[in-house]
Motif scaffolding. Structure first.
Motif, PDB file in Angstrom:
ATOM      1  N   THR A   7      -3.713  -5.625  37.530  1.00  0.00           N
ATOM      2  CA  THR A   7      -4.624  -5.537  38.661  1.00  0.00           C
ATOM      3  C   THR A   7      -3.955  -6.207  39.845  1.00  0.00           C
ATOM      4  O   THR A   7      -3.465  -7.328  39.733  1.00  0.00           O
ATOM      5  CB  THR A   7      -5.953  -6.249  38.335  1.00  0.00           C
ATOM      6  OG1 THR A   7      -6.520  -5.626  37.192  1.00  0.00           O
ATOM      7  CG2 THR A   7      -6.919  -6.157  39.488  1.00  0.00           C
ATOM      8  N   THR A   8      -3.933  -5.515  40.967  1.00  0.00           N
ATOM      9  CA  THR A   8      -3.337  -6.070  42.172  1.00  0.00           C
ATOM     10  C   THR A   8      -4.358  -6.931  42.890  1.00  0.00           C
ATOM     11  O   THR A   8      -5.463  -6.478  43.196  1.00  0.00           O
ATOM     12  CB  THR A   8      -2.872  -4.938  43.114  1.00  0.00           C
ATOM     13  OG1 THR A   8      -1.977  -4.099  42.395  1.00  0.00           O
ATOM     14  CG2 THR A   8      -2.197  -5.495  44.344  1.00  0.00           C
ATOM     15  N   ARG A   9      -3.990  -8.181  43.130  1.00  0.00           N
ATOM     16  CA  ARG A   9      -4.869  -9.108  43.860  1.00  0.00           C
ATOM     17  C   ARG A   9      -4.071  -9.754  44.982  1.00  0.00           C
ATOM     18  O   ARG A   9      -2.927 -10.136  44.800  1.00  0.00           O
ATOM     19  CB  ARG A   9      -5.434 -10.163  42.921  1.00  0.00           C
ATOM     20  CG  ARG A   9      -6.432  -9.562  41.927  1.00  0.00           C
ATOM     21  CD  ARG A   9      -6.924 -10.565  40.917  1.00  0.00           C
ATOM     22  NE  ARG A   9      -7.710 -11.621  41.493  1.00  0.00           N
ATOM     23  CZ  ARG A   9      -9.037 -11.649  41.530  1.00  0.00           C
ATOM     24  NH1 ARG A   9      -9.743 -10.674  41.045  1.00  0.00           N
ATOM     25  NH2 ARG A   9      -9.677 -12.671  42.048  1.00  0.00           N
ATOM     26  N   THR A  26      -9.203  -7.331  45.356  1.00  0.00           N
ATOM     27  CA  THR A  26      -8.757  -6.741  44.099  1.00  0.00           C
ATOM     28  C   THR A  26      -8.587  -5.252  44.352  1.00  0.00           C
ATOM     29  O   THR A  26      -9.539  -4.593  44.794  1.00  0.00           O
ATOM     30  CB  THR A  26      -9.798  -6.983  42.982  1.00  0.00           C
ATOM     31  OG1 THR A  26     -10.015  -8.396  42.862  1.00  0.00           O
ATOM     32  CG2 THR A  26      -9.310  -6.433  41.650  1.00  0.00           C
ATOM     33  N   GLU A  27      -7.373  -4.763  44.114  1.00  0.00           N
ATOM     34  CA  GLU A  27      -7.054  -3.359  44.405  1.00  0.00           C
ATOM     35  C   GLU A  27      -7.418  -3.003  45.847  1.00  0.00           C
ATOM     36  O   GLU A  27      -7.908  -1.920  46.131  1.00  0.00           O
ATOM     37  CB  GLU A  27      -7.759  -2.422  43.412  1.00  0.00           C
ATOM     38  CG  GLU A  27      -7.432  -2.693  41.955  1.00  0.00           C
ATOM     39  CD  GLU A  27      -5.962  -2.510  41.586  1.00  0.00           C
ATOM     40  OE1 GLU A  27      -5.244  -1.771  42.299  1.00  0.00           O
ATOM     41  OE2 GLU A  27      -5.521  -3.126  40.606  1.00  0.00           O
ATOM     42  N   SER A  31     -13.163  -8.948  47.005  1.00  0.00           N
ATOM     43  CA  SER A  31     -13.807  -9.342  45.745  1.00  0.00           C
ATOM     44  C   SER A  31     -14.137 -10.828  45.718  1.00  0.00           C
ATOM     45  O   SER A  31     -14.761 -11.307  44.772  1.00  0.00           O
ATOM     46  CB  SER A  31     -12.914  -8.994  44.553  1.00  0.00           C
ATOM     47  OG  SER A  31     -11.669  -9.653  44.649  1.00  0.00           O
ATOM     48  N   GLY A  48      -4.064 -14.138  43.426  1.00  0.00           N
ATOM     49  CA  GLY A  48      -3.010 -13.169  43.690  1.00  0.00           C
ATOM     50  C   GLY A  48      -2.061 -13.646  44.775  1.00  0.00           C
ATOM     51  O   GLY A  48      -2.052 -14.812  45.151  1.00  0.00           O
TER      52      GLY A  48
END
Length: 172
Positions: A7-9, A26-27, A31, A48
């Protein structure tokens, strides 16, 4: 061997009249919005990589809110929680700017009149403070009960939204 998808953060920190705010995406979708010293703030390493790019519109709307030019946010959000928590958070965004609701009233709106305590717990786990306005929830008597960002910030945010902030001492 298969690997779990990653998951890209991303995160960035922006200034506000209430102290620095850490924004998390998040994505690419907001978030998290966390204040310094906030209760239930996730560990920094979960935020992230530092990257301000996903937060342009969020920052613009926050700036407009703090300038008194915006009373309702219009942002895509990725709120991760239980179905009950997400239901509480959905009710929070329905509380108009400058108004408050009690935990009991929110429980009634959710069709769970005996769940005011559970509403309070879900409210305290709100991952996107200010934008999902958990500061607008008060005790049955109107008292300022609990706020993950601290009661002083809650008092200042409510006074700001009511146009009486000058009556509240600055704490940050």
């Amino acid at each position: 061997m298969t690997t779990a998808p990653t998951t890209t953060r991303q995160h960035t920190v922006v200034d506000s009249p209430y102290g620095p705010l850490t924004l998390v995406a998040t994505e690419g979708v907001l978030s998290g919005l966390y204040m310094t010293g906030q209760r239930h703030r996730p560990p920094e390493e979960t935020f992230g990589v530092p990257d301000p790019r996903p937060f342009g519109e969020t920052t613009r709307q926050l700036d407009a809110y703090f300038a008194g030019e915006l009373t309702e946010f219009d942002l895509p959000l990725r709120l991760e929680g239980t179905p009950f928590q997400r239901g509480v958070w959905a009710e929070l965004v329905r509380i108009p700017f400058g108004e408050t609701r009690s935990y009991g009233e929110l429980a009634e709106y959710l069709g769970k009149p005996g769940a005011s305590r559970a509403v309070g717990l879900a409210n305290g786990r709100n991952p996107v403070g200010i934008i999902v306005p958990c500061h607008r929830v008060v005790g049955a008597s109107g008292s300022l009960t609990g706020y993950g960002g601290g009661l002083d910030r809650k008092q200042r945010l409510l006074a700001f939204e009511r146009g009486t902030e000058s009556e509240t001492p600055a704490l940050f």
